[in-house]
Structures are given as C-alpha cells and as structure tokens.
Design a protein around this motif. Sequence first.
Motif, PDB file in Angstrom:
ATOM      1  N   ALA A   1       2.852  -5.185  12.954  1.00  0.00           N
ATOM      2  CA  ALA A   1       3.687  -5.610  14.075  1.00  0.00           C
ATOM      3  C   ALA A   1       4.608  -4.460  14.470  1.00  0.00           C
ATOM      4  CB  ALA A   1       4.502  -6.827  13.684  1.00  0.00           C
ATOM      5  N   ASN A   2       5.020  -4.460  15.749  1.00  0.00           N
ATOM      6  CA  ASN A   2       5.757  -3.326  16.292  1.00  0.00           C
ATOM      7  C   ASN A   2       7.241  -3.341  15.956  1.00  0.00           C
ATOM      8  OD1 ASN A   2       4.634  -1.146  17.470  1.00  0.00           O
ATOM      9  ND2 ASN A   2       4.267  -2.124  19.439  1.00  0.00           N
ATOM     10  N   ASN A   3       7.587  -3.410  14.677  1.00  0.00           N
ATOM     11  CA  ASN A   3       8.996  -3.294  14.270  1.00  0.00           C
ATOM     12  C   ASN A   3       9.046  -2.855  12.817  1.00  0.00           C
ATOM     13  OD1 ASN A   3       8.676  -5.689  12.645  1.00  0.00           O
ATOM     14  ND2 ASN A   3       8.762  -6.834  14.558  1.00  0.00           N
ATOM     15  N   SER A   4      10.236  -2.554  12.339  1.00  0.00           N
ATOM     16  CA  SER A   4      10.321  -1.976  10.989  1.00  0.00           C
ATOM     17  C   SER A   4       9.777  -2.928   9.928  1.00  0.00           C
ATOM     18  CB  SER A   4      11.754  -1.612  10.633  1.00  0.00           C
ATOM     19  OG  SER A   4      12.517  -1.410  11.760  1.00  0.00           O
ATOM     20  N   GLN A   5      10.099  -4.218  10.086  1.00  0.00           N
ATOM     21  CA  GLN A   5       9.577  -5.168   9.098  1.00  0.00           C
ATOM     22  C   GLN A   5       8.061  -5.209   9.155  1.00  0.00           C
ATOM     23  OE1 GLN A   5      11.993  -7.045  11.307  1.00  0.00           O
ATOM     24  NE2 GLN A   5      13.507  -7.836   9.854  1.00  0.00           N
ATOM     25  N   GLY A   6       7.532  -5.097  10.363  1.00  0.00           N
ATOM     26  CA  GLY A   6       6.085  -5.108  10.537  1.00  0.00           C
ATOM     27  C   GLY A   6       5.430  -3.968   9.769  1.00  0.00           C
ATOM     28  N   VAL A   7       6.049  -2.799   9.820  1.00  0.00           N
ATOM     29  CA  VAL A   7       5.496  -1.652   9.104  1.00  0.00           C
ATOM     30  C   VAL A   7       5.528  -1.913   7.602  1.00  0.00           C
ATOM     31  CG1 VAL A   7       5.780   0.794   8.622  1.00  0.00           C
ATOM     32  CG2 VAL A   7       6.135  -0.052  10.926  1.00  0.00           C
ATOM     33  N   GLY A   8       6.640  -2.493   7.136  1.00  0.00           N
ATOM     34  CA  GLY A   8       6.748  -2.828   5.715  1.00  0.00           C
ATOM     35  C   GLY A   8       5.675  -3.813   5.289  1.00  0.00           C
ATOM     36  N   ARG A   9       5.518  -4.865   6.089  1.00  0.00           N
ATOM     37  CA  ARG A   9       4.494  -5.866   5.756  1.00  0.00           C
ATOM     38  C   ARG A   9       3.108  -5.256   5.823  1.00  0.00           C
ATOM     39  NH1 ARG A   9       7.392  -9.400   8.959  1.00  0.00           N
ATOM     40  NH2 ARG A   9       5.876  -9.150  10.631  1.00  0.00           N
ATOM     41  N   GLY A  10       2.904  -4.335   6.770  1.00  0.00           N
ATOM     42  CA  GLY A  10       1.604  -3.675   6.888  1.00  0.00           C
ATOM     43  C   GLY A  10       1.255  -2.931   5.605  1.00  0.00           C
ATOM     44  N   ALA A  11       2.245  -2.234   5.043  1.00  0.00           N
ATOM     45  CA  ALA A  11       2.005  -1.484   3.809  1.00  0.00           C
ATOM     46  C   ALA A  11       1.677  -2.445   2.666  1.00  0.00           C
ATOM     47  CB  ALA A  11       3.217  -0.626   3.469  1.00  0.00           C
ATOM     48  N   THR A  12       2.422  -3.555   2.596  1.00  0.00           N
ATOM     49  CA  THR A  12       2.149  -4.544   1.557  1.00  0.00           C
ATOM     50  C   THR A  12       0.738  -5.098   1.692  1.00  0.00           C
ATOM     51  OG1 THR A  12       4.440  -5.183   1.815  1.00  0.00           O
ATOM     52  CG2 THR A  12       3.061  -6.612   0.469  1.00  0.00           C
ATOM     53  N   LYS A  13       0.400  -5.472   2.927  1.00  0.00           N
ATOM     54  CA  LYS A  13      -0.935  -6.036   3.171  1.00  0.00           C
ATOM     55  C   LYS A  13      -2.010  -5.043   2.776  1.00  0.00           C
ATOM     56  CE  LYS A  13      -0.457  -9.177   7.036  1.00  0.00           C
ATOM     57  NZ  LYS A  13      -0.556  -9.184   8.494  1.00  0.00           N
ATOM     58  N   ALA A  14      -1.770  -3.774   3.088  1.00  0.00           N
ATOM     59  CA  ALA A  14      -2.761  -2.753   2.764  1.00  0.00           C
ATOM     60  C   ALA A  14      -3.027  -2.747   1.271  1.00  0.00           C
ATOM     61  CB  ALA A  14      -2.268  -1.381   3.227  1.00  0.00           C
ATOM     62  N   VAL A  15      -1.957  -2.804   0.471  1.00  0.00           N
ATOM     63  CA  VAL A  15      -2.122  -2.740  -0.979  1.00  0.00           C
ATOM     64  C   VAL A  15      -2.848  -3.979  -1.490  1.00  0.00           C
ATOM     65  CG1 VAL A  15      -0.899  -2.744  -3.167  1.00  0.00           C
ATOM     66  CG2 VAL A  15      -0.142  -1.243  -1.338  1.00  0.00           C
ATOM     67  N   VAL A  16      -2.369  -5.148  -1.070  1.00  0.00           N
ATOM     68  CA  VAL A  16      -2.961  -6.385  -1.586  1.00  0.00           C
ATOM     69  C   VAL A  16      -4.418  -6.513  -1.173  1.00  0.00           C
ATOM     70  CG1 VAL A  16      -2.832  -8.887  -1.551  1.00  0.00           C
ATOM     71  CG2 VAL A  16      -0.746  -7.544  -1.669  1.00  0.00           C
ATOM     72  N   SER A  17      -4.703  -6.259   0.112  1.00  0.00           N
ATOM     73  CA  SER A  17      -6.080  -6.454   0.544  1.00  0.00           C
ATOM     74  C   SER A  17      -6.992  -5.413  -0.073  1.00  0.00           C
ATOM     75  CB  SER A  17      -6.182  -6.444   2.072  1.00  0.00           C
ATOM     76  OG  SER A  17      -5.660  -5.244   2.577  1.00  0.00           O
ATOM     77  N   SER A  18      -6.478  -4.201  -0.277  1.00  0.00           N
ATOM     78  CA  SER A  18      -7.414  -3.221  -0.832  1.00  0.00           C
ATOM     79  C   SER A  18      -7.650  -3.473  -2.318  1.00  0.00           C
ATOM     80  CB  SER A  18      -6.987  -1.793  -0.492  1.00  0.00           C
ATOM     81  OG  SER A  18      -6.342  -1.163  -1.530  1.00  0.00           O
ATOM     82  N   ILE A  19      -6.658  -4.003  -3.046  1.00  0.00           N
ATOM     83  CA  ILE A  19      -6.923  -4.391  -4.443  1.00  0.00           C
ATOM     84  C   ILE A  19      -8.003  -5.472  -4.483  1.00  0.00           C
ATOM     85  CG2 ILE A  19      -5.966  -5.574  -6.459  1.00  0.00           C
ATOM     86  CD1 ILE A  19      -3.349  -4.142  -5.944  1.00  0.00           C
ATOM     87  N   PHE A  20      -7.846  -6.451  -3.601  1.00  0.00           N
ATOM     88  CA  PHE A  20      -8.832  -7.532  -3.543  1.00  0.00           C
ATOM     89  C   PHE A  20     -10.226  -6.974  -3.241  1.00  0.00           C
ATOM     90  CE2 PHE A  20     -11.090 -10.598  -0.801  1.00  0.00           C
ATOM     91  CZ  PHE A  20     -11.319 -11.585  -1.739  1.00  0.00           C
ATOM     92  N   LEU A  21     -10.304  -6.124  -2.227  1.00  0.00           N
ATOM     93  CA  LEU A  21     -11.603  -5.570  -1.834  1.00  0.00           C
ATOM     94  C   LEU A  21     -12.225  -4.741  -2.947  1.00  0.00           C
ATOM     95  CD1 LEU A  21     -10.780  -4.537   1.836  1.00  0.00           C
ATOM     96  CD2 LEU A  21     -12.325  -6.345   1.096  1.00  0.00           C
ATOM     97  N   ILE A  22     -11.373  -3.995  -3.662  1.00  0.00           N
ATOM     98  CA  ILE A  22     -11.889  -3.158  -4.743  1.00  0.00           C
ATOM     99  C   ILE A  22     -12.508  -4.030  -5.833  1.00  0.00           C
ATOM    100  CG2 ILE A  22     -11.156  -1.704  -6.666  1.00  0.00           C
ATOM    101  CD1 ILE A  22      -9.155  -0.423  -4.710  1.00  0.00           C
ATOM    102  N   VAL A  23     -11.801  -5.102  -6.174  1.00  0.00           N
ATOM    103  CA  VAL A  23     -12.314  -5.969  -7.234  1.00  0.00           C
ATOM    104  C   VAL A  23     -13.633  -6.613  -6.809  1.00  0.00           C
ATOM    105  CG1 VAL A  23     -11.855  -8.049  -8.569  1.00  0.00           C
ATOM    106  CG2 VAL A  23     -10.040  -6.373  -8.223  1.00  0.00           C
ATOM    107  N   VAL A  24     -13.680  -7.096  -5.562  1.00  0.00           N
ATOM    108  CA  VAL A  24     -14.927  -7.704  -5.072  1.00  0.00           C
ATOM    109  C   VAL A  24     -16.056  -6.676  -5.095  1.00  0.00           C
ATOM    110  CG1 VAL A  24     -16.079  -8.680  -3.060  1.00  0.00           C
ATOM    111  CG2 VAL A  24     -13.776  -9.430  -3.656  1.00  0.00           C
ATOM    112  N   ALA A  25     -15.765  -5.472  -4.609  1.00  0.00           N
ATOM    113  CA  ALA A  25     -16.789  -4.429  -4.589  1.00  0.00           C
ATOM    114  C   ALA A  25     -17.240  -4.107  -6.002  1.00  0.00           C
ATOM    115  CB  ALA A  25     -16.245  -3.175  -3.901  1.00  0.00           C
ATOM    116  N   ASP A  26     -16.293  -4.111  -6.931  1.00  0.00           N
ATOM    117  CA  ASP A  26     -16.619  -3.790  -8.320  1.00  0.00           C
ATOM    118  C   ASP A  26     -17.597  -4.817  -8.889  1.00  0.00           C
ATOM    119  OD1 ASP A  26     -16.485  -2.184 -10.494  1.00  0.00           O
ATOM    120  OD2 ASP A  26     -14.731  -3.180 -11.373  1.00  0.00           O
ATOM    121  N   VAL A  27     -17.339  -6.091  -8.578  1.00  0.00           N
ATOM    122  CA  VAL A  27     -18.242  -7.145  -9.044  1.00  0.00           C
ATOM    123  C   VAL A  27     -19.648  -6.900  -8.495  1.00  0.00           C
ATOM    124  CG1 VAL A  27     -18.801  -9.599  -8.857  1.00  0.00           C
ATOM    125  CG2 VAL A  27     -16.433  -8.869  -9.290  1.00  0.00           C
TER     126      VAL A  27
END
Lengths: 267, 266
Positions: free
Chosen positions: A230-256
């Motif tokens: 989202a186009n604001n500072s909180q949005g950037v923060g949430r974007g970084a969080t989402k990036a970490v969580v979703s990529s951990i999830f994707l990595i685990v799925v890919a690993d399986v």
Amino acid sequence: MKPKTEQQLRAISRHFRPLLQDGTRPVEFIGRIAAEVPDLLRHGMRGRDFRYYLDLCGVQALPIVLLICLLMGMVMAINGQIQLSKFGQELLVADAVGLVVVKELGPLMVALVMTGWAGSAFAAEIGTMKLDEQICALETMGIRPESFLVFPKLSAMLLSMPLLTIFGNVAGILGGMLVGITIMKITPVAYWTRTLEAINITTFVLGVLKSFPFAILVTFAGCFCGFNAANNSQGVGRGATKAVVSSIFLIVVADVIITVLYSFIGY
Amino acid sequence: MTKKNKPEIEVKDLTIGYGKNVVLENLNFQVESGEIFCILGGSGCGKSTLLKHIIGLYAPLYGDILIKGNSIVNADEQRRRKIMREFGVTYQGGALFSSMTVAENIALPLEEYTNLSEEEIEKTVEEKLHMVDLDGFGDYMPSELSGGMSKRAGLARALALDPKLLFFDEPSAGLDPITSAELDRLLLRLRDTFGATIVVVTHELDSVFAIANRVIMLDKQTKSIMAEGSPVLLRDTSPNEKVRAFLNRDGLKSDVAEELRITEVP
Ligand SMILES: Nc1ncnc2c1ncn2[C@@H]1O[C@H](COP(=O)(O)OP(=O)(O)O)[C@@H](O)[C@H]1O
Ligand SMILES: [Mg+2]
C-alpha cells in the motif's frame, strides 16, 4: 426459496472473488517478467545494480549464514550423540549430521536466512520506490519497472544462493565435527572419513540444486510484495512482513515437492 | 486561438478517479503546441491525478486522451511506452532513483535510449545540471540533496532526452523565490527556444502570471473545470467570483479561509 439460495451463493462468491483475484496477480506478475526475458538476453542489465545485489546477497550475507549453519550442525551433533550413544554407535553422528545438513538443513537454513536478509529488503526497497513515485518515473521513461528492478536481484540471488549453500553445508559439517572432536573424542580424520562415506557427490549436488528454486521464490515473493504494498509507510512495513511470511511458506511447500520428486529417483 | 496545427494534447469527456471514487469528471480541454499550460486548483482537487492520467500511468474511468492525435488510453502497452518516451516528467518529490547518484539518474534515459558515448553522456549530464543550477552536484546521492535541489535534479533528468512535451508537478513548490524565478525563466526558454509544450501543475500565482499562456482551474466540489483561459483575462473578467479571488493577490488566503469556513459550518 430459490432467489434466497441464489442470493446466498452470490454473497459467498463475493467473498471469494478477491481471493481469486489475489491468486491471479502473482501469476500475472511472473508473466510480465517472463515476457521480458528475451529482451534481457539481448540488452543485458545494469552491471552496477547486479554487483550491488551480489554484494548484498552474497558477500554480506556469508558471515551470518556460516554462523547459523555451524551452530545448527553443533546442535544436531549433540542431539544425535545423546540418542546414538544409547546404542554405542556414536560414530554414526557423522553420518547423520552430514546427510541432514547436505540434504535438508543447509539449503533450507540458507533460504530462510536469505528470506530475512534479502527478501524483506527487496520488498521494502521497491515499496519505498513506489511510495515516492520512483516507479512512476521509471514507467514514464518507458522502462518496465518490473524487469528493471527484478532482474538484477534475481540473477544475484541465483548466483549467490547456491554458493552460500555450499559454504553453509561445509559449516554445518564442521559444526558437527567440532562436537565430535571435543565431546565425543572422535579424531578429526575418523569423523571426516565417516562423513565422506555417508554423503556422495550426487546427494551434495541435489541438495545445492534446491537453492535455485528457493532463490527464485525469495526474490519473487520479495519483489511482488514490494510492488503490491500500500502507498504509505505502514504499507511498506506490511509489505516486508508479507514478503517474509509468504516466502517462508513457499519455500517449505517447494521443499516438500522437491523432496517427493527426489524420493522417486531414490535420494 | 487560431487552430493552425493539431493540438498537442486533447482531453475528451475524461472521468478519472481511484476505483469507485471519482475525483474529476467530464473534463474537456486541449493543450496547444508550444504553449505553457497551467493546471490550478486547491490541494487535493486532483491535479496530480489528472497529470498522471494524461501521461498514461493510470487508465481513466471514462473518456479519451490524445497525445498528438494518438490515444494513450487505447494504445497497447508497447505503443504506450513509445508515446511515454517522448515526454519529460517531473514528480512532486523529485522521484530520483535513490540508489543512483544525481549524475547517474540523469544519465539513465541517455543510456537506455541513445547510442551516445560515455563522454558525450557525461557532457550532456553536466549541461543539464548547469541548466537547473546544480553544477558540481553530479556525484551527490539523492538523499544528500535538499527538497528543492531534488526537484531541480528531477527536472534535469526530465530534460535529458530534450523532450518536446514536458509535464511538471509543482516544480516550484518549496523553492526559494530566486530559484523559483530562475525556474520560470528556464521554462520560458524551453518554450521559446526549443518550442517545447509544457504542462505545469502549480500553486505559485507569481509564476502562473509570469509564464502561463493558458490555465485551467479545477474545482473540488463540482469535480470539474471551473475556468479556462488566459490567467490575466480570468483574473480581471471572470464572472466566477471564486476564480477571481483565487487569481488575485490574496486569492490563496481567501481560499484557505473558505476551506476553514466549510469545516466549521456543518
Ligand atoms: N493512489 C491513490 N489512491 C486513492 N486515492 C488517491 C490516490 N492518490 C490521490 N488520491 C485521492 O485523490 C484526490 C486527489 O489527489 P491529488 O491528485 O494528489 O490532488 P492534488 O495533486 O490536486 O493535491 C485526493 O482526494 C486523494 O485523496
Ligand atoms: Mg499534487
């Protein structure tokens, strides 16, 4: 009766539609980048950007990767020793640590560290660029922001993650060896020979190969979450969080998935 | 105005907004070739939004925008990018690429779209920096510049490819009066010597009267164009009191006063 059921169904579908749209957006994102690959092969990319990310994702990340893998190796060796000493098979610790590190823990730990190290940085960086209109500026210059920003990151990650994984594997094995030498009083030579007997080159290579899909997932998740922040500072923060969580999830799925595929060919 | 050649920009029945939230509706106006055209209006009335639609960053809810007779709305992606490349655009905050030095920022479009040698690019960069009075700042990072300097550096980048069509979003806001006057002179020079067409979003009345051939004034309440024409003529003869007040010396003050009144009276 009938109109009511229809209404309910519509209400339900209304709730699912955004989810569906959310699902198509990453696909579209990947499509846009993939469409640019031929152009990339013709024109190349900015060398400076590539070197910057190679430094960030490779050189600067190396110490923390080494440290974490070394400690994980030690933890596993200690746990293994406790169990295996019940059967008087302490030397098997070398096998266990070697196999687990090379097959699973090395590639996985490196991917997770890089998620925090690079993926979140990518998301925050792109999110901020969007926030202060740098993305708009790229577009009006006729430059595609997706490919311009993603390719240097992706190629740096594809180059550095496998190398980091190799270093991480060695550090993990050394961690196990450290425990073996100090606590279990196994000689370094004996531990090393045991390790080499347990893992062969194919196992090692197959493990390192996993880091290619992991690198792609970390980079795409990071960049995608940055572009969609989202186009604001909180949005950037949430974007970084989402990036970490979703990529951990994707990595685990890919690993399986990869592990299942490898099991078909007997590894 | 005599219609010798085709207008540079034609806006037809344009309705714009974000999602379902309409910001401006049913706009019709033209920007003639070789003029300085100012977009005026209180803050939040949609000036930047309008600008971003004209340059093709956002798709309108309804209507069409023609750049030299070519629709930027209906063009496919390839074509739209080609049209965009002909523009120079500056953004409210400068929008310099934060990972590159000022010189690299200006050099980027030159590297992407010309076959100039490294020395030629370097020379062009210095020339552009000189134009905006930033000699010697090429090696600075954007984070080391003040707000006004970033804006001017953004301007230099927009001028890199010598575009004939320029869009500026509040170029002089936050500049000191002297730099601001110099910027006005630069815009006039771009129009008169290079024949550039310039669309400017601005708040500065001094600069409007100094440079604008024509203006449109946007109104937040009616979401439409309140007035269109030469700024001097509008100030003196507009039948609309709001327009005259805005363009008069204390126009901005009364505008603020009005906004305050609106918030006070329910
Ligand atoms: N990215 C956006 N998403 C949704 N609404 C926006 C966005 N940008 C601006 N707006 C809204 O559109 C309106 C016009 O904004 P803007 O064009 O920036 O005004 P101005 O440039 O005239 O000050 C404002 O009410 C603002 O809240
Ligand atoms: Mg604005």
